[in-house]
Design an enzyme around this catalytic site. Structure first.
Site, mmCIF file in Angstrom:
data_model
loop_
_atom_site.group_PDB
_atom_site.id
_atom_site.type_symbol
_atom_site.label_atom_id
_atom_site.label_comp_id
_atom_site.label_asym_id
_atom_site.label_seq_id
_atom_site.Cartn_x
_atom_site.Cartn_y
_atom_site.Cartn_z
ATOM 1 N N TRP A 101 22.724 5.224 30.632
ATOM 2 C CA TRP A 101 21.484 5.741 30.043
ATOM 3 C C TRP A 101 20.525 4.644 29.619
ATOM 4 O O TRP A 101 19.297 4.807 29.745
ATOM 5 C CB TRP A 101 21.780 6.707 28.896
ATOM 6 N N ASP A 173 18.525 5.095 21.362
ATOM 7 C CA ASP A 173 18.881 6.420 21.865
ATOM 8 C C ASP A 173 20.231 6.789 21.252
ATOM 9 O O ASP A 173 21.223 6.098 21.457
ATOM 10 C CB ASP A 173 18.974 6.344 23.405
ATOM 11 N N LYS A 197 23.675 17.448 23.197
ATOM 12 C CA LYS A 197 24.981 16.812 23.202
ATOM 13 C C LYS A 197 25.754 17.154 21.936
ATOM 14 O O LYS A 197 26.947 17.319 21.965
ATOM 15 C CB LYS A 197 24.847 15.285 23.323
HETATM 16 C C1 LIG Z 1 22.197 13.070 28.174
HETATM 17 C C2 LIG Z 1 21.598 11.805 27.730
HETATM 18 C C3 LIG Z 1 20.282 11.455 28.097
HETATM 19 C C4 LIG Z 1 19.431 12.298 29.005
HETATM 20 O O1 LIG Z 1 19.023 13.447 28.379
HETATM 21 P P1 LIG Z 1 18.134 14.558 29.142
HETATM 22 O O2 LIG Z 1 17.824 15.491 28.027
HETATM 23 O O3 LIG Z 1 18.949 15.142 30.228
HETATM 24 O O4 LIG Z 1 16.918 13.859 29.656
HETATM 25 C C5 LIG Z 1 19.772 10.277 27.592
HETATM 26 N N1 LIG Z 1 20.501 9.474 26.802
HETATM 27 C C6 LIG Z 1 21.766 9.764 26.452
HETATM 28 C C7 LIG Z 1 22.527 8.824 25.574
HETATM 29 C C8 LIG Z 1 22.353 10.936 26.901
HETATM 30 O O5 LIG Z 1 23.612 11.227 26.546
#
Ligand SMILES: *Cc1c(COP(=O)(O)O)cnc(C)c1O
Length: 361
Positions: A101, A173, A197
């Site tokens: 990511w 993130d 998540k």
């Molecule tokens: C799932 C995830 C993303 C992407 O998220 P989307 O909502 O599908 O764009 C980005 N960063 C992390 C750490 C993730 O687990």
């Protein structure tokens, strides 16, 4: 029938949260209609939205000089929003890459919006295990910001230390480890996370941003991604994902009532230790991440004999254990054990792993 769901996202939501949403679905608070039918500008909905925001502020102890924005567009939307908001056209940013990511975020910036400096921060040790090399996380003087992903959902790598970035804002993130452990928000310029998540249904993205980083967006940054536009409109510049926002509020309340993030952190350590200790005790399975950097919530492992993968997954499914297949870019297996996963779910998984290993050794 009870299914144990180890999916990485969308993923488990606490049962009491789903039950409350179900109970209120057709008639919210005696108003004679459901929350999904209600104007986002009605006094009743605005109260729900404001309460969710306040609960998040409480449980994360978010200082007053940070705005909380409820957006759409997901983690990937924010990969674009970050440079569009805080990277000047002639500026540059440092990206600390520790897995899938953070690499996607780096690419989004470098290929579309401006100069991104790539720092590869994961190495392999002599046992073949991946670990984070924090010495690689050096900021470049003059950088507009430094970027990191605190939990690499795909790779199963989590950052438990932070780089020293001085005055350069650190943007992180936390899509998959938000609210799973205590953090000091004041150390960050901004924190982004998608709700699917660890918090709520998909379709909601939250940005927690220090106020001095507002008002710098590029002129062509879409208004719905401009953090200062969202802040000025209390995240209601356009129609928000009103249902996911409401459900996030129910989740935040659930967290507060069970004792807050500290209590969840304790539970998450206990669950992760149980699972990793078991994996380390057998030579049938293998976790390819150095012990110090293993994610508490996304446990990645492989079977020594990969020809058993399909059978492993099929038998798991027949015993009502689902979502164990690893991400398509990596293969292998992954068990996601977020906040909503009770200890019992990890015990069930360990029993299955043990039984499968014994039957095939
Ligand atoms: C799932 C995830 C993303 C992407 O998220 P989307 O909502 O599908 O764009 C980005 N960063 C992390 C750490 C993730 O687990």
């Amino acid at each position: 029938m009870k299914v144990w769901n180890y999916s990485a996202g969308p993923s488990m939501i606490p049962v009491p949260v789903m039950e409350k949403a179900q109970k209120e679905f057709c008639d919210f608070n005696g108003l004679g209609m459901g929350i999904v039918e209600m104007s986002h500008r009605s006094a009743e909905y605005m109260a729900v939205a404001a309460e969710a925001e306040q609960l998040l502020r409480d449980i994360m102890e978010i200082p007053a000089n940070y705005k909380i924005l409820f957006e759409q567009g997901g983690g990937r939307g924010q990969f674009a929003a970050v440079p569009l908001n805080i990277l000047p056209e002639d500026g540059f940013a440092d990206y600390f890459v520790t897995g899938h990511w953070s690499r996607c975020a780096y690419k989004e910036c470098a290929e579309r919006y401006g100069k991104a400096i790539l720092h590869e921060c994961v190495e392999k040790d002599s046992d073949g295990n991946f670990y984070i090399d924090y010495s690689k996380m050096q900021v470049t003087p003059g950088a507009a910001y430094a970027y990191a992903c605190l939990n690499e959902t795909v790779n199963g790598i989590e950052m438990f230390n932070l780089p020293e970035t001085g005055d350069i804002p650190l943007i992180v993130d936390m899509s998959s480890n938000i609210l799973t452990r205590k953090i000091d928000v004041s150390k960050f310029g901004a924190i982004i996370f998608g709700a699917q998540k660890n918090v709520a249904p998909a379709g909601l993205t939250v940005t927690i941003v220090r106020e001095d980083l507002l008002g710098r967006a590029r002129k062509y940054c879409p208004s719905i991604f401009d953090w200062s536009v969202l802040a000025a409109h209390d995240s209601m510049y356009n129609t928000p994902n009103s249902f996911a926002w409401y459900m996030a509020g129910l989740d935040f309340k659930w967290i507060k009532d069970l004792g807050g993030v500290a209590e969840l952190e304790k539970r998450n350590c206990q669950k992760a230790n149980l699972l990793y200790n078991f994996l380390d005790s057998t030579d049938f399975y293998r976790c390819p991440i150095a012990k110090s950097d293993r994610s508490r919530v996304n446990c990645v492992f492989t079977l020594k004999d990969e020809s058993l993968n399909a059978e492993f997954l099929a038998q798991a499914k027949s015993e009502h254990l689902v979502g164990l297949k690893g991400h398509k870019v990596l293969g292998g297996m992954r068990a996601s054990i977020y906040n909503a996963m009770p200890l019992e779910g990890v015990e069930v998984l360990v029993r299955y792993l043990d039984k499968f290993a014994k039957a095939h050794s």
